[in-house]
Design a protein around this motif. Structure first.
Motif, PDB file in Angstrom:
ATOM      1  N   ARG A 142      -8.636  -7.186   3.885  1.00 29.64           N
ATOM      2  CA  ARG A 142      -6.767  -7.517   3.582  1.00 29.64           C
ATOM      3  C   ARG A 142      -6.179  -6.835   4.614  1.00 29.64           C
ATOM      4  O   ARG A 142      -6.493  -5.423   4.855  1.00 29.64           O
ATOM      5  CB  ARG A 142      -7.170  -6.445   2.269  1.00 29.64           C
ATOM      6  CG  ARG A 142      -5.434  -6.139   2.018  1.00 29.64           C
ATOM      7  CD  ARG A 142      -4.946  -7.444   1.018  1.00 29.64           C
ATOM      8  NE  ARG A 142      -4.008  -7.742   0.386  1.00 29.64           N
ATOM      9  CZ  ARG A 142      -2.391  -8.497   2.170  1.00 29.64           C
ATOM     10  NH1 ARG A 142      -3.007  -8.831   2.578  1.00 29.64           N
ATOM     11  NH2 ARG A 142      -1.047  -8.808   1.001  1.00 29.64           N
TER      12      ARG A 142
ATOM     13  N   CYS B  53      -9.225  -3.369  -3.735  1.00 26.41           N
ATOM     14  CA  CYS B  53      -7.250  -3.413  -3.468  1.00 26.41           C
ATOM     15  C   CYS B  53      -6.523  -4.193  -4.765  1.00 26.41           C
ATOM     16  O   CYS B  53      -7.221  -4.252  -5.812  1.00 26.41           O
ATOM     17  CB  CYS B  53      -7.351  -5.227  -2.860  1.00 26.41           C
ATOM     18  SG  CYS B  53      -5.307  -5.893  -2.484  1.00 26.41           S
ATOM     19  N   SER B  54      -5.299  -3.714  -5.099  1.00 23.55           N
ATOM     20  CA  SER B  54      -4.879  -4.124  -6.405  1.00 23.55           C
ATOM     21  C   SER B  54      -4.380  -4.797  -6.259  1.00 23.55           C
ATOM     22  O   SER B  54      -3.986  -5.622  -7.891  1.00 23.55           O
ATOM     23  CB  SER B  54      -3.420  -3.212  -6.345  1.00 23.55           C
ATOM     24  OG  SER B  54      -2.390  -4.095  -5.882  1.00 23.55           O
TER      25      SER B  54
ATOM     26  N   ALA C  61      -4.656  -0.056  -0.755  1.00 23.58           N
ATOM     27  CA  ALA C  61      -3.867   0.299  -0.171  1.00 23.58           C
ATOM     28  C   ALA C  61      -3.238   1.048   0.702  1.00 23.58           C
ATOM     29  O   ALA C  61      -2.665   1.335   1.642  1.00 23.58           O
ATOM     30  CB  ALA C  61      -2.356  -0.236  -0.978  1.00 23.58           C
TER      31      ALA C  61
ATOM     32  N   TYR D 138       3.442  -2.766  -3.613  1.00 24.07           N
ATOM     33  CA  TYR D 138       2.522  -1.969  -4.698  1.00 24.07           C
ATOM     34  C   TYR D 138       3.140  -1.561  -6.118  1.00 24.07           C
ATOM     35  O   TYR D 138       3.196   0.077  -6.199  1.00 24.07           O
ATOM     36  CB  TYR D 138       1.348  -1.500  -4.078  1.00 24.07           C
ATOM     37  CG  TYR D 138       0.522  -2.070  -2.617  1.00 24.07           C
ATOM     38  CD1 TYR D 138      -0.175  -2.886  -3.397  1.00 24.07           C
ATOM     39  CD2 TYR D 138       1.159  -2.360  -1.707  1.00 24.07           C
ATOM     40  CE1 TYR D 138      -0.471  -3.888  -2.387  1.00 24.07           C
ATOM     41  CE2 TYR D 138       0.476  -2.757  -0.675  1.00 24.07           C
ATOM     42  CZ  TYR D 138      -0.520  -4.224  -0.515  1.00 24.07           C
ATOM     43  OH  TYR D 138      -0.845  -4.941  -0.636  1.00 24.07           O
TER      44      TYR D 138
HETATM   45 MO    MO Z   1      -5.113  -4.086  -1.038  1.00 25.00          MO
END
Ligand code: MO
Ligand code: MTE
Length: 476
Positions: free
Chosen positions: A140, A187-188, A296, A321
């Motif tokens: 990412r 990852c969110s 993140a 986020y």
């Molecule tokens: Mo992410």
């Protein structure tokens, strides 16, 4: 009158990062943005673009694509590129600096969402292993892979009083005890695609179940480095509340100071993944690893740490986020929601496989479950934030009418808490299998996952963790 002046491309190129006055072009127009640079909300990254066109950067940093930003730029207009230097009204491609020139080659098995910047999922084979092989660990990247080297890389720690201490990678390796931690990064946006399909449209990369991977990370404890830099890690004043991290390509994020210095928090400045130097995509030569926290915050290519009263001022801490209510969309009041840190409980099915007693390999597997008939093997992962252990995984072969408990695999991760995912599996006679398999997990705080996707719908599709359903068709 200002403007209308014809400017050669070669002259623009002389106004790059080392020049006294710094210019950019957009389309065929030229701007002297020298006075704007100190006020640029994105910080130093703007220096990447000076001496050339800003267009290619704006297509990455799409926040710029709005009138307010166009107006600011227009106020610095100084003239137009000489038409003789344009091809079809554009700056010719060979005169563009490619921001991705340093990006590595990637494994073909990754499921690529975008390649510039690289965003790619771990394929099924990687999701089935406890520790993900480095070359298929999900990627990412918000921007390019910066050019860094182990011998030149430095990390600066800035204390609350403004004092700074600098470390080379060699300093870190020579003077601090190394530690290895097994941790999952998620990852969110993992499973955002499921939310889009089952609820409504969401904004962001449409990850399926592969925005998650696990590694054995080796590095030094952030706590030890902060203590060495002169920060009183056990008795710091209340006004120091966050540890901010900056990446070499201009990404940034922060975590609460309590997590940063927690003896059992296992936050690392990591330089190895699975016993090898970090690959370029994963932060070579140094990244932050924040186990149990949304990925993140695990800033790659980290070169600066700031201990502060404030969170990171970056886009990704302040705006990106965060989750809002299902009624909120478009351009919310970002300041009203907290930045995502720990994540909720999650699980997903990563493989559904038919087993036949006529196959020797399958027969062995079936026998483990006391079965002799045609069956279906289901496998997947489960994971929770904050180091909370997974205590139970419920599975259904009939869309949630009846439930069973999956077997939890007993993989042993390293570290003070349950930082790594728990793999699970279940085998069910095909006769009992309907057309939809479902999984949900429970963590040690008895948190569990919501049934449908409307329950935690948010327009950015963050933290999608609803029961994961996968359709099943018996072989003919
Ligand atoms: Mo992410
Ligand atoms: N760090 C930097 N410097 N730049 C980034 O783009 N992306 C973050 C985080 N750290 C990012 C970063 C996000 S959103 C995620 S999900 C993880 O890195 C991904 O880590 P990976 O690429 O090693 O899987």
């Amino acid at each position: 009158t200002p403007g209308r002046r014809k400017i050669r491309l070669a002259e623009v190129q002389k106004h790059g990062r080392d020049a006294e006055t710094k210019w950019v072009t957009r389309g065929a127009r030229v701007y002297d943005i020298t006075d704007w640079i100190p006020g640029h909300p994105g910080g130093e990254v703007i220096l990447r673009a000076v001496g050339g066109p800003v267009d290619q950067y704006w297509s990455i940093f799409t926040v710029h694509m709005k009138q307010e930003v166009y107006d600011i730029l227009e106020s610095y207009y100084i003239g137009d590129i000489d038409p003789g230097d344009l091809v079809d009204g554009q700056v010719p491609v060979e005169d563009l600096h490619d921001p991705f020139e340093n990006d590595p080659r990637r494994d073909k098995r990754l499921h690529v969402h975008t390649s510039r910047p690289c965003n790619a999922e771990t394929p099924t084979e990687g999701l089935g292993a406890f520790v993900t092989p480095n070359d298929i660990f999900y990627v990412r990247n918000h921007m390019w892979v910066p050019s860094t080297s182990e011998s030149d890389h430095k990390i600066v720690v800035e204390l609350p009083n403004g004092e700074e201490k600098e470390y080379s990678l060699k300093d870190l390796k020579d003077n601090f005890e190394s530690t290895t931690v097994t941790a999952t990064l998620q990852c969110s946006g993992n499973r955002r695609k499921n939310m889009t399909q089952e609820s409504r449209s969401t904004k962001g990369l449409q990850w399926n179940v592969g925005g998650i991977s696990t590694s054995e990370w080796t590095g030094v404890r952030l706590r030890d480095v902060l203590a060495d830099a002169g920060f009183p890690v056990d008795e710091y004043p209340d006004e120091v509340r966050h540890a901010q991290f900056m990446g070499a390509e201009a990404y940034g994020a922060s975590i609460p100071i309590d997590k940063a210095v927690d003896r059992r928090g296992d936050v690392l400045l990591a330089y190895e993944m699975n016993g090898k130097p970090l690959p370029p995509d994963h932060g070579y030569p140094l990244r932050v690893l924040v186990p149990g926290t949304v990925a993140a915050r695990s800033v790659k290519w980290v070169n600066r740490i700031v201990l502060s009263e404030d969170e990171s001022s970056s886009e990704w801490q302040q705006r990106d986020y965060k989750c809002f209510g299902p009624n909120v969309g478009g351009n919310p009041d970002w300041g009203t929601a907290p930045a995502i840190q720990e994540m909720p409980v999650q699980s997903a099915i990563t493989s559904l496989r038919d087993l036949s007693p006529h196959s020797q390999a399958d027969r062995k597997y079936l026998r483990l479950y006391g079965l002799e008939e045609d069956s279906v093997a289901v496998e997947g992962y489960s994971f929770s934030g904050g180091g909370r252990r997974i205590v139970r995984v419920d599975v259904s072969a009939d869309n949630g009418r009846t439930w069973h408990q999956a077997e939890l695999l007993s993989d042993k991760g390293k570290g003070a808490k349950a930082w790594a995912w728990t793999r699970w599996r279940w085998v069910v006679p095909r006769q009992q299998a309907g057309r939809c398999f479902v999984v949900k997990a429970v963590d040690e705080a008895y948190n569990t996952q919501p049934n449908d996707y409307d329950s935690n719908y948010n327009f950015r599709g963050h933290l999608t963790s609803s029961w994961h359903r996968v359709g099943y068709r018996p072989p003919d």
